[in-house]
Write a protein that holds these residues in place. Structure first.
Motif, PDB file in Angstrom:
ATOM      1  N   TYR A 162       2.418   6.398  11.193  1.00  0.00           N
ATOM      2  CA  TYR A 162       1.211   7.247  10.348  1.00  0.00           C
ATOM      3  C   TYR A 162      -0.031   7.175  11.336  1.00  0.00           C
ATOM      4  N   ALA A 163      -0.687   8.371  11.470  1.00  0.00           N
ATOM      5  CA  ALA A 163      -1.831   8.395  12.437  1.00  0.00           C
ATOM      6  C   ALA A 163      -2.847   9.214  11.903  1.00  0.00           C
ATOM      7  N   ILE A 164      -4.197   9.318  12.239  1.00  0.00           N
ATOM      8  CA  ILE A 164      -5.295  10.129  11.897  1.00  0.00           C
ATOM      9  C   ILE A 164      -5.921  10.546  13.310  1.00  0.00           C
ATOM     10  N   MET A 196      -9.999   4.146  20.042  1.00  0.00           N
ATOM     11  CA  MET A 196      -8.834   4.119  19.062  1.00  0.00           C
ATOM     12  C   MET A 196      -8.952   2.670  18.216  1.00  0.00           C
ATOM     13  N   HIS A 197      -8.624   3.103  17.106  1.00  0.00           N
ATOM     14  CA  HIS A 197      -8.255   1.491  16.205  1.00  0.00           C
ATOM     15  C   HIS A 197      -6.666   1.462  16.019  1.00  0.00           C
ATOM     16  N   GLN A 198      -6.474   0.465  16.505  1.00  0.00           N
ATOM     17  CA  GLN A 198      -5.008   0.005  16.297  1.00  0.00           C
ATOM     18  C   GLN A 198      -4.925  -0.758  15.042  1.00  0.00           C
ATOM     19  N   VAL A 199      -4.027  -0.487  13.856  1.00  0.00           N
ATOM     20  CA  VAL A 199      -4.000  -1.029  12.873  1.00  0.00           C
ATOM     21  C   VAL A 199      -2.702  -1.711  12.472  1.00  0.00           C
ATOM     22  N   ARG A 219       0.826  -1.209   0.035  1.00  0.00           N
ATOM     23  CA  ARG A 219      -0.171   0.042  -0.093  1.00  0.00           C
ATOM     24  C   ARG A 219       0.862   1.116  -0.053  1.00  0.00           C
ATOM     25  N   GLY A 220       0.283   2.348  -0.611  1.00  0.00           N
ATOM     26  CA  GLY A 220       1.133   3.672  -0.663  1.00  0.00           C
ATOM     27  C   GLY A 220       0.285   4.441   0.344  1.00  0.00           C
ATOM     28  N   SER A 221       1.133   5.854   0.377  1.00  0.00           N
ATOM     29  CA  SER A 221       0.273   6.677   1.232  1.00  0.00           C
ATOM     30  C   SER A 221      -1.014   6.932   1.073  1.00  0.00           C
ATOM     31  N   ALA A 222      -1.478   7.058  -0.411  1.00  0.00           N
ATOM     32  CA  ALA A 222      -2.943   7.397  -0.478  1.00  0.00           C
ATOM     33  C   ALA A 222      -3.555   6.248   0.053  1.00  0.00           C
ATOM     34  N   GLU A 223      -3.407   4.953  -0.267  1.00  0.00           N
ATOM     35  CA  GLU A 223      -4.223   3.816   0.124  1.00  0.00           C
ATOM     36  C   GLU A 223      -4.211   3.929   1.780  1.00  0.00           C
ATOM     37  N   LEU A 224      -3.083   4.050   2.552  1.00  0.00           N
ATOM     38  CA  LEU A 224      -3.476   4.237   3.861  1.00  0.00           C
ATOM     39  C   LEU A 224      -4.441   5.258   4.248  1.00  0.00           C
ATOM     40  N   LEU A 225      -4.190   6.543   3.652  1.00  0.00           N
ATOM     41  CA  LEU A 225      -4.858   7.465   4.062  1.00  0.00           C
ATOM     42  C   LEU A 225      -6.516   7.181   3.988  1.00  0.00           C
ATOM     43  N   GLN A 226      -6.931   6.494   2.767  1.00  0.00           N
ATOM     44  CA  GLN A 226      -8.233   6.154   2.521  1.00  0.00           C
ATOM     45  C   GLN A 226      -8.736   5.156   3.696  1.00  0.00           C
ATOM     46  N   ARG A 256      -8.736   6.885   7.222  1.00  0.00           N
ATOM     47  CA  ARG A 256      -9.857   7.868   7.248  1.00  0.00           C
ATOM     48  C   ARG A 256     -11.162   7.174   7.489  1.00  0.00           C
ATOM     49  N   GLY A 257     -11.564   6.190   6.719  1.00  0.00           N
ATOM     50  CA  GLY A 257     -12.632   5.260   6.787  1.00  0.00           C
ATOM     51  C   GLY A 257     -12.898   4.777   8.450  1.00  0.00           C
ATOM     52  N   LEU A 258     -11.770   4.294   8.909  1.00  0.00           N
ATOM     53  CA  LEU A 258     -11.926   3.829  10.187  1.00  0.00           C
ATOM     54  C   LEU A 258     -12.156   4.873  11.319  1.00  0.00           C
TER      55      LEU A 258
END
Length: 721
Positions: A441-443, A504-507, A293-300, A303-305
């Motif tokens: 990486y974190a949101i 929290m979602h721990q991914v 996965r790239g950064s764009a996929e991780l962001l998606q 963000r959904g979670l």
């Protein structure tokens, strides 16, 4: 000879001679590791921490690594204060790997981190100095046949009213035979001559770092030593499928090529042939289990979670009911990229293995787990492995490896080439930048409600990776299945808000992550301080006064906030046209820091003109070092907030050097003014706490200027040198 003499080994130094060699034994390592995790007994025996030589120098063996944050000077200050030494006679060097003798009292093992170096040593090292003083006095009393109570010590001179006078070096050997006091009396702080004093104590490591005498791992150049570089998969989790080393072995100076667990190692007579040999390798990688996965996929995905409830970390009041009552409801998202540590010295390490014993030298931040890792890979008993710690050119968390990956790789490359061949493993800048072990990486998705000028509700949903999952730290530190370093600072905000929730979602992501300077606080401090500023703005409150009204139960937060507001003249200062100021206050590692930032906007992004900073770290052992650490943290934090990010392209990290991983330039460093809040609380750390408030203070100043509060970092995306 001095401790800085590169021809003087610690083994030779500890053989003694005429001096008092304090540090002359090493406990059985098989027992010491078993005891490392137990409740630590505090070692105050001077004969493990001090070397007093006939020339009257006093060398403190420092259990914390020195990589710029100042423990050499700090530890020596604590000892010298109670020893009543003259500062000019003080020296410092690293203690060898031995957690039974040199354990961090906060960890139960030997290691540096969490801004604990001075915090865990404050009483212990003072006791070491007091015990040594008492032993020296006892030796002098016996030699002069006078009562010990009549002897005084001042500025390194032992005196008696009868006219007798002597030095530490004169009585060192005799003092070694004296009993070690079990509870030496410590000075009342009113008697301090060094601790907390400004302009008295000069850093012990500055001169040699300036004139080139300072010794780092890259300075090691032993006879018959081979330099090793490793070709690793460009994607995290990739493995070697096959390789052809024909062209690599044809490079002049290349000695051999061997496969190790995480890649292909090239051995050469020097760095450049090793690097050229690596470039000539033909490797086919198996990426079947690699992160793609790239950064764009991780962001998606993240963000959904973030739009769903995670595992509850903490809740108070009735958050959902309060939100349903309406008012001014605010929901915002904050996105934080992967960040490299970007220390000036990439990883490197030396190991000599003869089949029966192993001797390592490098900037080792966690000696205990590294010691165990080398022992396991080489199949040696613990006591047959020795690690000597040397200076390191920064870390910011990079060398504090929960995975012990550097120690494992070091032992593997030594084992692969066979015993009797000393090896120096070198990571290039690109290896380090693309090698992972980043800040996760974190949101954060924040929700809040303001009614009638009051913050009524607050929620923080975090999506991030765990740093400790899968490591030996997991069993010790996880709470309810979650990594507390991912949410620290978000779960217990300092502000008095009745209705609160943190979940929290721990991914799991295939990118290896690691502690990064100030750990969770590097992103939680940002969201808490940016969000409270936004809520206070909605409530029509001044950023400082509004915070103070919410900090009635947090006097030390309020104390640094008041101090920085006074320092910056928050109420009366007239901000120049085109500029704005922002404020933030964050507690991390039990240290409280508030900062005010003044900035303007340019075509290239924010220009920070000045930062005012107030810090409460308890008793200020070395004020000059505290100020330096605040200044360094501000510069480090500013560069990363404005410019830095490590992006992934189909799982492969993009930035490999400072041309694409933008760092702060010297002309961009703002003026910094620091005030240290006087305190009688026990000392806490300063290596990390200067970083977290800087980012939100910048964001809040930008919002005040009307250009928007940054929601996704870095502030200037895509910046390059």
């Amino acid at each position: 000879m001095t401790v800085h003499d590169t021809k003087l080994s610690r083994r030779t130094l500890l053989k003694g001679g005429a001096g008092l060699v304090l540090g002359a034994y090493v406990a059985r390592a098989d027992k010491m590791f078993a005891q490392a995790a137990a409740k630590p007994q505090v070692n105050i025996a001077p004969n493990t921490f001090l070397i007093i030589k006939p020339d009257n120098t006093v060398t403190v063996l420092c259990k914390a690594i020195e990589f710029g944050q100042g423990p050499f000077t700090g530890m020596a200050t604590l000892v010298a204060e109670e020893l009543d030494a003259d500062w000019a006679q003080m020296r410092a060097d690293h203690a060898p790997s031995n957690p039974q003798l040199y354990k961090n009292l906060a960890f139960g093992m030997q290691g540096t981190g969490g801004s604990t170096a001075i915090a865990n040593s404050y009483i212990q090292m003072r006791q070491v100095g007091a015990a040594a003083r008492q032993m020296l006095v006892a030796a002098a009393a016996d030699a002069w046949q006078v009562p010990a109570s009549e002897i005084t010590v001042e500025n390194g001179v032992i005196k008696h009213a009868s006219g007798h006078e002597g030095s530490f070096g004169q009585f060192a050997e005799k003092a070694m035979a004296m009993p070690v006091p079990t509870d030496p009396k410590l000075k009342d702080p009113s008697q301090f001559k060094l601790i907390g004093k400004e302009g008295v104590v000069k850093r012990l490591d500055s001169a040699d770092k300036t004139n080139g005498k300072a010794f780092y791992t890259l300075d090691i150049n032993e006879p018959d030593m081979l330099t090793v570089v490793v070709a690793r998969s460009p994607k995290f989790g990739g493995k070697v499928a096959s390789f052809d080393a024909t062209a690599a072995k044809a490079v002049p100076g290349v000695v051999d090529v061997k496969q190790v667990s995480n890649g292909v190692a090239v051995y050469a007579k020097g760095f450049w042939p090793a690097k050229m040999g690596r470039e000539a390798l033909k490797i086919t990688w198996d990426d079947s289990k690699a992160e793609k996965r790239g950064s764009a996929e991780l962001l998606q995905q993240f963000r959904g979670l973030s739009k769903t409830a995670g595992k509850l970390v903490r809740a108070e009041g009735k958050f959902e009911e309060s939100m349903a009552k309406g008012g001014r409801v605010i929901e915002v998202e904050y996105v934080f990229p992967y960040l490299a540590h970007a220390a000036m010295e990439p990883l490197n390490a030396y190991l000599k293995w003869d089949g029966d014993t192993a001797y390592a030298r490098y900037g080792c931040q966690f000696p205990t787990p590294d010691h165990m890792a080398i022992s396991k890979v080489l199949g040696l008993p613990i006591e047959k492995v020795k690690i000597d710690v040397v200076l390191a050119g920064g870390s910011f968390g990079r060398r504090a490896q929960q995975s012990t990956h550097q120690a494992i790789e070091l032992a593997e490359v030594a084992k692969a080439i066979g015993p009797g061949k000393p090896v120096k493993l070198v990571w290039t800048r690109e290896d380090d930048m693309r090698g992972g072990y980043y800040r996760p990486y974190a949101i954060h998705r924040m929700r809040g409600a303001v009614r009638d000028g009051k913050i009524e509700a607050w929620s923080d949903t975090i999506v991030s990776q765990s740093i400790m999952k899968g490591s030996f730290f997991e069993s010790m530190m996880f709470k309810d299945g979650l990594d507390p370093t991912s949410y620290e600072g978000s779960n217990e905000i300092p502000y008095d808000v009745e209705n609160f929730r943190c979940d929290m979602h721990q991914v799991d992501v295939g990118v290896p992550v690691l502690w990064w300077r100030s750990v969770g606080h590097t992103h939680t401090g940002y969201v808490v301080e940016a969000f409270v500023d936004e809520l206070l703005e909605a409530a029509g409150k001044d950023p400082v006064e509004g915070r103070l009204a919410l900090l009635s139960k947090k006097p030390r937060h309020a104390g640094v906030l008041k101090a920085v507001a006074e320092l910056a003249d928050w109420k009366n200062y007239k901000v120049p046209a085109g500029r704005a100021r922002g404020v933030a206050v964050v507690e991390s590692f039990n240290t409280f820091v508030a900062q005010v930032v003044e900035l303007s906007m340019t075509d290239d992004g924010p220009k920070v003109h000045k930062v005012w900073c107030a810090v409460d770290c308890g008793v200020a052992v070395n004020p000059d070092i505290i100020r330096a650490q605040m200044e360094g943290g501000i510069g480090f934090g500013l560069g990363h907030i404005l410019y830095a990010e490590q992006t992934l392209d189909a799982g492969a990290p993009v930035s490999g050097n400072f041309d694409t991983y933008r760092s702060l330039r010297i002309n961009e460093m703002p003026e910094v003014e620091v005030v240290i809040v006087k305190s009688t609380e026990k000392p806490t750390g300063v290596g990390e706490p200067g970083v977290p408030p800087l980012g939100p203070a910048v964001a809040n100043a930008m919002a005040k200027l009307g250009v928007g509060r940054p929601r996704q970092l870095p502030v200037v995306p895509g910046a390059s040198a």
